[in-house]
Scaffold this motif. Sequence first.
Motif, PDB file in Angstrom:
ATOM      1  N   ALA A  24      22.199 -11.668 -10.012  1.00  0.00           N
ATOM      2  CA  ALA A  24      23.561 -11.778 -10.557  1.00  0.00           C
ATOM      3  C   ALA A  24      24.579 -12.336  -9.567  1.00  0.00           C
ATOM      4  N   ASN A  25      24.467 -11.978  -8.283  1.00  0.00           N
ATOM      5  CA  ASN A  25      25.453 -12.429  -7.300  1.00  0.00           C
ATOM      6  C   ASN A  25      24.819 -12.455  -5.913  1.00  0.00           C
ATOM      7  N   MET A  26      25.593 -12.910  -4.938  1.00  0.00           N
ATOM      8  CA  MET A  26      25.060 -13.058  -3.578  1.00  0.00           C
ATOM      9  C   MET A  26      24.742 -11.711  -2.932  1.00  0.00           C
ATOM     10  N   GLY A  27      25.494 -10.676  -3.262  1.00  0.00           N
ATOM     11  CA  GLY A  27      25.201  -9.349  -2.715  1.00  0.00           C
ATOM     12  C   GLY A  27      23.820  -8.878  -3.134  1.00  0.00           C
ATOM     13  N   GLN A  28      23.502  -9.052  -4.409  1.00  0.00           N
ATOM     14  CA  GLN A  28      22.178  -8.663  -4.900  1.00  0.00           C
ATOM     15  C   GLN A  28      21.091  -9.541  -4.300  1.00  0.00           C
ATOM     16  N   LEU A  29      21.376 -10.833  -4.170  1.00  0.00           N
ATOM     17  CA  LEU A  29      20.394 -11.741  -3.574  1.00  0.00           C
ATOM     18  C   LEU A  29      20.088 -11.342  -2.136  1.00  0.00           C
ATOM     19  N   LEU A  30      21.128 -11.136  -1.331  1.00  0.00           N
ATOM     20  CA  LEU A  30      20.911 -10.785   0.073  1.00  0.00           C
ATOM     21  C   LEU A  30      20.202  -9.441   0.228  1.00  0.00           C
ATOM     22  N   TYR A  80      26.105 -18.358   8.507  1.00  0.00           N
ATOM     23  CA  TYR A  80      26.385 -19.793   8.444  1.00  0.00           C
ATOM     24  C   TYR A  80      26.007 -20.296   7.057  1.00  0.00           C
ATOM     25  N   ILE A  81      26.882 -21.096   6.458  1.00  0.00           N
ATOM     26  CA  ILE A  81      26.607 -21.726   5.170  1.00  0.00           C
ATOM     27  C   ILE A  81      26.584 -23.230   5.398  1.00  0.00           C
ATOM     28  N   ASN A  82      25.422 -23.822   5.174  1.00  0.00           N
ATOM     29  CA  ASN A  82      25.211 -25.263   5.415  1.00  0.00           C
ATOM     30  C   ASN A  82      25.624 -25.673   6.828  1.00  0.00           C
ATOM     31  N   GLY A  83      25.275 -24.864   7.803  1.00  0.00           N
ATOM     32  CA  GLY A  83      25.529 -25.179   9.208  1.00  0.00           C
ATOM     33  C   GLY A  83      26.929 -24.884   9.689  1.00  0.00           C
ATOM     34  N   ARG A  84      27.804 -24.357   8.821  1.00  0.00           N
ATOM     35  CA  ARG A  84      29.183 -24.049   9.192  1.00  0.00           C
ATOM     36  C   ARG A  84      29.372 -22.542   9.167  1.00  0.00           C
ATOM     37  N   LYS A  85      29.945 -22.010  10.246  1.00  0.00           N
ATOM     38  CA  LYS A  85      30.145 -20.571  10.365  1.00  0.00           C
ATOM     39  C   LYS A  85      31.094 -20.081   9.275  1.00  0.00           C
ATOM     40  N   MET A  86      30.700 -19.009   8.604  1.00  0.00           N
ATOM     41  CA  MET A  86      31.518 -18.437   7.542  1.00  0.00           C
ATOM     42  C   MET A  86      32.736 -17.763   8.159  1.00  0.00           C
ATOM     43  N   GLN A  87      33.922 -18.117   7.673  1.00  0.00           N
ATOM     44  CA  GLN A  87      35.172 -17.587   8.208  1.00  0.00           C
ATOM     45  C   GLN A  87      35.713 -16.434   7.376  1.00  0.00           C
ATOM     46  N   ASP A  88      35.326 -16.376   6.106  1.00  0.00           N
ATOM     47  CA  ASP A  88      35.898 -15.420   5.178  1.00  0.00           C
ATOM     48  C   ASP A  88      34.810 -14.979   4.194  1.00  0.00           C
ATOM     49  N   ASN A  89      34.792 -13.701   3.835  1.00  0.00           N
ATOM     50  CA  ASN A  89      33.783 -13.201   2.899  1.00  0.00           C
ATOM     51  C   ASN A  89      33.884 -13.845   1.526  1.00  0.00           C
ATOM     52  N   MET A  90      35.023 -14.411   1.194  1.00  0.00           N
ATOM     53  CA  MET A  90      35.180 -15.094  -0.088  1.00  0.00           C
ATOM     54  C   MET A  90      34.263 -16.313  -0.172  1.00  0.00           C
ATOM     55  N   GLU A  91      33.930 -16.904   0.963  1.00  0.00           N
ATOM     56  CA  GLU A  91      33.006 -18.035   0.957  1.00  0.00           C
ATOM     57  C   GLU A  91      31.656 -17.621   0.393  1.00  0.00           C
ATOM     58  N   GLU A 105      31.255 -14.981  -1.676  1.00  0.00           N
ATOM     59  CA  GLU A 105      31.499 -14.596  -3.062  1.00  0.00           C
ATOM     60  C   GLU A 105      31.453 -15.793  -4.011  1.00  0.00           C
ATOM     61  N   ARG A 106      31.905 -16.947  -3.545  1.00  0.00           N
ATOM     62  CA  ARG A 106      31.974 -18.094  -4.446  1.00  0.00           C
ATOM     63  C   ARG A 106      30.612 -18.754  -4.651  1.00  0.00           C
ATOM     64  N   LEU A 107      29.640 -18.439  -3.826  1.00  0.00           N
ATOM     65  CA  LEU A 107      28.301 -18.993  -4.004  1.00  0.00           C
ATOM     66  C   LEU A 107      27.561 -18.276  -5.129  1.00  0.00           C
ATOM     67  N   GLN A 108      26.730 -19.014  -5.825  1.00  0.00           N
ATOM     68  CA  GLN A 108      25.875 -18.446  -6.854  1.00  0.00           C
ATOM     69  C   GLN A 108      24.430 -18.507  -6.356  1.00  0.00           C
ATOM     70  N   PRO A 109      23.625 -17.488  -6.631  1.00  0.00           N
ATOM     71  CA  PRO A 109      22.220 -17.525  -6.191  1.00  0.00           C
ATOM     72  C   PRO A 109      21.472 -18.759  -6.685  1.00  0.00           C
ATOM     73  N   SER A 110      21.832 -19.288  -7.848  1.00  0.00           N
ATOM     74  CA  SER A 110      21.148 -20.477  -8.374  1.00  0.00           C
ATOM     75  C   SER A 110      21.481 -21.736  -7.564  1.00  0.00           C
ATOM     76  N   ASP A 111      22.524 -21.674  -6.707  1.00  0.00           N
ATOM     77  CA  ASP A 111      22.906 -22.810  -5.867  1.00  0.00           C
ATOM     78  C   ASP A 111      22.234 -22.789  -4.494  1.00  0.00           C
ATOM     79  N   ARG A 133      41.659 -21.010  -3.049  1.00  0.00           N
ATOM     80  CA  ARG A 133      41.262 -21.973  -2.028  1.00  0.00           C
ATOM     81  C   ARG A 133      41.061 -23.339  -2.667  1.00  0.00           C
ATOM     82  N   ILE A 134      41.534 -24.372  -1.995  1.00  0.00           N
ATOM     83  CA  ILE A 134      41.365 -25.748  -2.445  1.00  0.00           C
ATOM     84  C   ILE A 134      40.761 -26.544  -1.296  1.00  0.00           C
ATOM     85  N   GLY A 135      39.771 -27.356  -1.598  1.00  0.00           N
ATOM     86  CA  GLY A 135      39.127 -28.144  -0.556  1.00  0.00           C
ATOM     87  C   GLY A 135      38.883 -29.576  -1.001  1.00  0.00           C
TER      88      GLY A 135
END
Length: 179
Positions: free
Chosen positions: A14-20, A44-55, A57-63, A175-177
């Motif tokens: 369902a989410n990244m918490g369950q996946l991890l 690290y997400i795609n080689g970049r250090k995670m700065q915020d837990n929201m990063e 949260e926005r990921l889906q296990p299917s990604d 967040r906007i990127g």
Amino acid sequence: MSTIVAGSILEKTANMGQLLSRIPAVSAQDGQIEVFGRGTPVIYINGRKMQDNMELERLQPSDIQKIEVITNPGARYDASVKSVIRITTKKIQGEGFSFDNNTSFCVNEDGRLSSYESFQGNYRKGGLDINGFLYGDYTHTPDNKQINQYSYLADTWKQTTDENQYFTNVNPYTRIGIR
């Protein structure tokens, strides 16, 4: 240790918490992530250090393509780092608009409702990638206390007060990127 998520039953969680929490040697509960015997990891997400837990949260296990758990980081990382989790996402195909929305509700042991909502939008054309993320939660957390007050007179009096209260937390995040 590397776990391939893509194409496995893990991408259906369902989410990244369950996946991890299903990755060997990793514990994920109530937003806290730990590697067994090594404490809180640097993620690290795609080689970049995670700065915020929201990063996360926005990921889906299917990604997710794969997750690596490194328990002996070595000289590549700071000396204080005891463990590392490296998350690699799938390469996104196609152009145009995409949207993703998640809503979840939970009821705590006292019957109080908490809710979490996230909305992610993305526009991709040529080399341009614009993405936006909205997240909000409304939670109730119990904070029960017992207060003991002593009065020393001719006799000692003890007065006990039980205080049952809740903290209500409203947490908006945006967040906007552009890449």
